[in-house]
Write a protein that holds these residues in place. Structure first.
Motif, PDB file in Angstrom:
ATOM      1  N   PRO A   3      -0.440  16.330   0.237  1.00  0.00           N
ATOM      2  CA  PRO A   3       0.119  15.086  -0.294  1.00  0.00           C
ATOM      3  C   PRO A   3      -0.170  13.929   0.661  1.00  0.00           C
ATOM      4  O   PRO A   3      -0.421  14.145   1.847  1.00  0.00           O
ATOM      5  CB  PRO A   3       1.614  15.384  -0.369  1.00  0.00           C
ATOM      6  N   PRO A   4      -0.146  12.676   0.168  1.00  0.00           N
ATOM      7  CA  PRO A   4      -0.366  11.539   1.061  1.00  0.00           C
ATOM      8  C   PRO A   4       0.739  11.464   2.109  1.00  0.00           C
ATOM      9  O   PRO A   4       1.858  11.914   1.863  1.00  0.00           O
ATOM     10  CB  PRO A   4      -0.331  10.335   0.120  1.00  0.00           C
ATOM     11  N   PRO A   5       0.442  10.891   3.295  1.00  0.00           N
ATOM     12  CA  PRO A   5       1.436  10.853   4.361  1.00  0.00           C
ATOM     13  C   PRO A   5       2.653   9.997   4.023  1.00  0.00           C
ATOM     14  O   PRO A   5       3.746  10.261   4.482  1.00  0.00           O
ATOM     15  CB  PRO A   5       0.682  10.269   5.545  1.00  0.00           C
ATOM     16  N   GLU A   6       2.478   8.973   3.204  1.00  0.00           N
ATOM     17  CA  GLU A   6       3.596   8.104   2.852  1.00  0.00           C
ATOM     18  C   GLU A   6       3.320   7.515   1.475  1.00  0.00           C
ATOM     19  O   GLU A   6       2.199   7.127   1.167  1.00  0.00           O
ATOM     20  CB  GLU A   6       3.712   6.976   3.875  1.00  0.00           C
ATOM     21  N   VAL A   7       4.340   7.449   0.636  1.00  0.00           N
ATOM     22  CA  VAL A   7       4.215   6.856  -0.696  1.00  0.00           C
ATOM     23  C   VAL A   7       5.147   5.654  -0.766  1.00  0.00           C
ATOM     24  O   VAL A   7       6.332   5.759  -0.457  1.00  0.00           O
ATOM     25  CB  VAL A   7       4.576   7.871  -1.807  1.00  0.00           C
ATOM     26  N   ILE A   8       4.587   4.521  -1.158  1.00  0.00           N
ATOM     27  CA  ILE A   8       5.358   3.293  -1.291  1.00  0.00           C
ATOM     28  C   ILE A   8       5.327   2.881  -2.755  1.00  0.00           C
ATOM     29  O   ILE A   8       4.253   2.658  -3.315  1.00  0.00           O
ATOM     30  CB  ILE A   8       4.785   2.175  -0.401  1.00  0.00           C
ATOM     31  N   ARG A   9       6.507   2.814  -3.369  1.00  0.00           N
ATOM     32  CA  ARG A   9       6.616   2.373  -4.763  1.00  0.00           C
ATOM     33  C   ARG A   9       6.673   0.853  -4.782  1.00  0.00           C
ATOM     34  O   ARG A   9       7.379   0.252  -3.982  1.00  0.00           O
ATOM     35  CB  ARG A   9       7.860   2.965  -5.416  1.00  0.00           C
ATOM     36  N   THR A  10       5.925   0.234  -5.695  1.00  0.00           N
ATOM     37  CA  THR A  10       5.870  -1.217  -5.776  1.00  0.00           C
ATOM     38  C   THR A  10       5.760  -1.673  -7.228  1.00  0.00           C
ATOM     39  O   THR A  10       5.148  -0.978  -8.036  1.00  0.00           O
ATOM     40  CB  THR A  10       4.683  -1.765  -4.955  1.00  0.00           C
ATOM     41  N   CYS A  17      -2.107  -3.611   2.986  1.00  0.00           N
ATOM     42  CA  CYS A  17      -1.746  -2.553   3.925  1.00  0.00           C
ATOM     43  C   CYS A  17      -2.377  -2.860   5.275  1.00  0.00           C
ATOM     44  O   CYS A  17      -3.570  -3.178   5.353  1.00  0.00           O
ATOM     45  CB  CYS A  17      -2.226  -1.197   3.408  1.00  0.00           C
ATOM     46  N   ASP A  18      -1.571  -2.753   6.342  1.00  0.00           N
ATOM     47  CA  ASP A  18      -2.100  -2.922   7.698  1.00  0.00           C
ATOM     48  C   ASP A  18      -1.722  -1.742   8.592  1.00  0.00           C
ATOM     49  O   ASP A  18      -1.882  -1.799   9.799  1.00  0.00           O
ATOM     50  CB  ASP A  18      -1.647  -4.240   8.317  1.00  0.00           C
ATOM     51  N   GLY A  28      -1.634  -0.571  14.105  1.00  0.00           N
ATOM     52  CA  GLY A  28      -2.071  -0.130  12.778  1.00  0.00           C
ATOM     53  C   GLY A  28      -3.580  -0.264  12.622  1.00  0.00           C
ATOM     54  O   GLY A  28      -4.354   0.118  13.487  1.00  0.00           O
ATOM     55  N   HIS A  29      -3.999  -0.856  11.505  1.00  0.00           N
ATOM     56  CA  HIS A  29      -5.417  -1.061  11.221  1.00  0.00           C
ATOM     57  C   HIS A  29      -5.586  -2.457  10.644  1.00  0.00           C
ATOM     58  O   HIS A  29      -4.601  -3.140  10.359  1.00  0.00           O
ATOM     59  CB  HIS A  29      -5.937   0.022  10.266  1.00  0.00           C
ATOM     60  N   PRO A  30      -6.834  -2.911  10.447  1.00  0.00           N
ATOM     61  CA  PRO A  30      -7.027  -4.234   9.849  1.00  0.00           C
ATOM     62  C   PRO A  30      -6.360  -4.309   8.476  1.00  0.00           C
ATOM     63  O   PRO A  30      -6.347  -3.328   7.731  1.00  0.00           O
ATOM     64  CB  PRO A  30      -8.542  -4.354   9.702  1.00  0.00           C
ATOM     65  N   TYR A  47      -7.803   3.507   5.158  1.00  0.00           N
ATOM     66  CA  TYR A  47      -7.599   3.673   6.599  1.00  0.00           C
ATOM     67  C   TYR A  47      -6.532   4.723   6.910  1.00  0.00           C
ATOM     68  O   TYR A  47      -6.760   5.640   7.687  1.00  0.00           O
ATOM     69  CB  TYR A  47      -7.174   2.348   7.252  1.00  0.00           C
ATOM     70  N   CYS A  48      -5.344   4.554   6.340  1.00  0.00           N
ATOM     71  CA  CYS A  48      -4.216   5.395   6.751  1.00  0.00           C
ATOM     72  C   CYS A  48      -3.748   6.364   5.667  1.00  0.00           C
ATOM     73  O   CYS A  48      -2.794   7.105   5.872  1.00  0.00           O
ATOM     74  CB  CYS A  48      -3.039   4.514   7.193  1.00  0.00           C
ATOM     75  N   ASP A  49      -4.395   6.370   4.520  1.00  0.00           N
ATOM     76  CA  ASP A  49      -4.069   7.263   3.402  1.00  0.00           C
ATOM     77  C   ASP A  49      -2.707   7.014   2.786  1.00  0.00           C
ATOM     78  O   ASP A  49      -2.228   7.810   1.994  1.00  0.00           O
ATOM     79  CB  ASP A  49      -4.188   8.739   3.795  1.00  0.00           C
TER      80      ASP A  49
END
Length: 63
Positions: A3-10, A17-18, A28-30, A47-49
């Protein structure tokens, strides 16, 4: 498949995403801007999945 490392509902189809959240933004990342496809209902950051899930979309199981 893991599964993805984190799921954000929007409620928005365009998200940014940074990689920040659990780490400071400087570690983080760009910042990237992503578009959630309405047919899929989610998009993953390259970048971060981190997965962004469209509320009420086809992939949202918490309707």
């Amino acid at each position: 498949m893991q599964p993805p490392p984190e799921v954000i509902r929007t409620p928005h189809q365009r998200v940014a995403c940074d990689g920040s959240g659990q780490v400071p933004a400087a570690l983080g990342h760009p910042r990237v801007y992503l578009h959630i496809d309405s047919d899929l209902g989610y998009v993953d950051c390259g970048y971060c999945d981190r997965r962004f899930l469209l509320e009420g979309g086809p992939a949202d199981t918490v309707k």
